[in-house]
Design a protein around this motif. Sequence first.
Motif, PDB file in Angstrom:
ATOM      1  N   GLY A 137      45.046  28.038  40.984  1.00 21.62           N
ATOM      2  CA  GLY A 137      44.947  27.968  39.528  1.00 21.62           C
ATOM      3  C   GLY A 137      44.109  29.084  38.924  1.00 21.62           C
ATOM      4  O   GLY A 137      43.869  29.082  37.710  1.00 21.62           O
ATOM      5  N   THR A 138      43.681  30.050  39.736  1.00 22.12           N
ATOM      6  CA  THR A 138      42.880  31.151  39.197  1.00 22.12           C
ATOM      7  C   THR A 138      43.704  31.998  38.230  1.00 22.12           C
ATOM      8  O   THR A 138      44.910  32.168  38.398  1.00 22.12           O
ATOM      9  CB  THR A 138      42.337  32.045  40.327  1.00 22.12           C
ATOM     10  OG1 THR A 138      41.586  33.119  39.751  1.00 22.12           O
ATOM     11  CG2 THR A 138      43.465  32.650  41.138  1.00 22.12           C
ATOM     12  N   ARG A 139      43.040  32.511  37.216  1.00 21.46           N
ATOM     13  CA  ARG A 139      43.701  33.341  36.209  1.00 21.46           C
ATOM     14  C   ARG A 139      43.359  34.819  36.418  1.00 21.46           C
ATOM     15  O   ARG A 139      43.442  35.622  35.488  1.00 21.46           O
ATOM     16  CB  ARG A 139      43.293  32.893  34.811  1.00 21.46           C
ATOM     17  CG  ARG A 139      43.671  31.426  34.514  1.00 21.46           C
ATOM     18  CD  ARG A 139      43.137  30.988  33.161  1.00 21.46           C
ATOM     19  NE  ARG A 139      43.748  31.740  32.080  1.00 21.46           N
ATOM     20  CZ  ARG A 139      44.900  31.413  31.498  1.00 21.46           C
ATOM     21  NH1 ARG A 139      45.582  30.362  31.941  1.00 21.46           N
ATOM     22  NH2 ARG A 139      45.385  32.127  30.506  1.00 21.46           N
ATOM     23  N   ALA A 140      42.994  35.164  37.631  1.00 23.80           N
ATOM     24  CA  ALA A 140      42.602  36.538  37.931  1.00 23.80           C
ATOM     25  C   ALA A 140      43.765  37.493  37.751  1.00 23.80           C
ATOM     26  O   ALA A 140      44.933  37.133  37.935  1.00 23.80           O
ATOM     27  CB  ALA A 140      42.077  36.622  39.354  1.00 23.80           C
ATOM     28  N   LEU A 141      43.444  38.724  37.379  1.00 25.00           N
ATOM     29  CA  LEU A 141      44.427  39.796  37.400  1.00 25.00           C
ATOM     30  C   LEU A 141      44.563  40.272  38.844  1.00 25.00           C
ATOM     31  O   LEU A 141      43.562  40.473  39.534  1.00 25.00           O
ATOM     32  CB  LEU A 141      43.985  40.953  36.505  1.00 25.00           C
ATOM     33  CG  LEU A 141      43.961  40.669  35.001  1.00 25.00           C
ATOM     34  CD1 LEU A 141      43.354  41.848  34.251  1.00 25.00           C
ATOM     35  CD2 LEU A 141      45.352  40.375  34.485  1.00 25.00           C
ATOM     36  N   VAL A 142      45.795  40.436  39.299  1.00 26.85           N
ATOM     37  CA  VAL A 142      46.045  40.783  40.703  1.00 26.85           C
ATOM     38  C   VAL A 142      46.556  42.212  40.807  1.00 26.85           C
ATOM     39  O   VAL A 142      47.545  42.583  40.164  1.00 26.85           O
ATOM     40  CB  VAL A 142      47.047  39.812  41.347  1.00 26.85           C
ATOM     41  CG1 VAL A 142      47.219  40.138  42.835  1.00 26.85           C
ATOM     42  CG2 VAL A 142      46.583  38.360  41.178  1.00 26.85           C
ATOM     43  N   VAL A 143      45.882  42.995  41.631  1.00 29.04           N
ATOM     44  CA  VAL A 143      46.234  44.388  41.873  1.00 29.04           C
ATOM     45  C   VAL A 143      46.628  44.514  43.348  1.00 29.04           C
ATOM     46  O   VAL A 143      45.864  44.100  44.225  1.00 29.04           O
ATOM     47  CB  VAL A 143      45.041  45.323  41.562  1.00 29.04           C
ATOM     48  CG1 VAL A 143      45.428  46.775  41.773  1.00 29.04           C
ATOM     49  CG2 VAL A 143      44.541  45.090  40.136  1.00 29.04           C
ATOM     50  N   ASN A 144      47.796  45.075  43.626  1.00 36.87           N
ATOM     51  CA  ASN A 144      48.298  45.138  44.995  1.00 36.87           C
ATOM     52  C   ASN A 144      48.377  46.570  45.496  1.00 36.87           C
ATOM     53  O   ASN A 144      49.007  47.422  44.857  1.00 36.87           O
ATOM     54  CB  ASN A 144      49.689  44.492  45.074  1.00 36.87           C
ATOM     55  CG  ASN A 144      50.291  44.599  46.456  1.00 36.87           C
ATOM     56  OD1 ASN A 144      49.575  44.514  47.457  1.00 36.87           O
ATOM     57  ND2 ASN A 144      51.595  44.786  46.525  1.00 36.87           N
ATOM     58  N   ALA A 145      47.755  46.817  46.658  1.00 38.56           N
ATOM     59  CA  ALA A 145      47.781  48.152  47.261  1.00 38.56           C
ATOM     60  C   ALA A 145      48.759  48.244  48.430  1.00 38.56           C
ATOM     61  O   ALA A 145      48.907  49.310  49.014  1.00 38.56           O
ATOM     62  CB  ALA A 145      46.377  48.525  47.745  1.00 38.56           C
TER      63      ALA A 145
END
Length: 395
Positions: A137-145
């Motif tokens: 349920g986290t609302r974090a922004l996700v950055v994928n490398a």
Amino acid sequence: MQRKKLLIVGGGNLCLQILQILAPRNQFEFHVASRHLEQTVKVCNLVRLGALQHGVQTRIHSWEMDLTEARIERNAETLSRIKPDIILNCASLQSWRVISQLPKATFEALDQAQLGPWLPMHLAPAYALMRAIKQSGTRALVVNAAYPDAVNAVLFKVGMAPDVGVGSIANLVPATRCAIALLANCEPAQVRVKLIGQHYFSHGVPRHGLLPNSQFSLCYWIDEREYTGEFCAERIFGLVADDFRRLGGVDGQYLTAMSAISVVENLFAANEVEVHAPGPHGLPGGYPVKVGGGKVLLGLPYGIKREVAIDINEAGQRQDGIDSIRADGTVRFGFEQMTVMERMLEYCMPTMAVRDAAYAAGELGIKYREFTRKICQQGVSDHVPQRPARIRYFG
């Protein structure tokens, strides 16, 4: 002002390079998670001690997180405890650079498969992470490398796309600016570039210059005056591969690390910042984007429609060994590229559903280990199997 929480998942070399740059700036509350907790603790302590050499006291929290099907619920619980604002995924089951350690002729032959057929190695952990994020349920922004040009596009089809990627097209932009500046007899800081292209393009140019049938769009300005088309693309990208040639492999990840930093440092900036990034909102390939205010927006040049940019990147995606990504996330790999994998590794998977990514990665890992073991046993410096391919495509 309270610092944002940055969680880096995957404690390998890229994580270390990013931390080495970010930690002395002390802008985030740092968290690092990987499946090897003891190693992660050592990485975090190394960076903390290094920052202290500069008189900066920072704290980096270490967590255990194994990105497998069996650990999704536990990973979700860990995410709920951390409550990160930004999650940067650096986890892969096998780095793209591993095959470069093969004997030269063997590497060059296997490299003809491009990166597409190796997708399971990057998709499987990213899929497990995104499922844990959804469950937490986290609302974090996700950055994928991890191969974001393709991974983000596949995950978009199943409603789990990271917000943006790093590396790839972003790594090509600095040298492109330098090349244009050299031709225009000005400084790189005076040059602004908007470049569209998939991993196949951004990976190939620094090594070979502009390849035949390259799929890309390049617009550029000098002192805010548009100069697009003033210099031929072959000359610009020829200079990238020649005058501005650089280290690759592990050392070359420095550019990816800087790309990641340009994104994560500005995700919550008060004003939008122009960068380049692959996979924004699950789009295939790389684009100019704007980050800031907790958002990621496309920053396409005037006159380039979104659909045109996607078409360019999907064409590059086919050159990279991914023929198509279906509406349900099923990936169809390119015949020519998978033929190389079948001939050299005896690995054949013409199509792959998202849910089967972990299985495919396991099979590919076994085949690759068997392949490298045979090379060592035979003691052949340049081992290139010539067995004919047996791939059959259906559907």
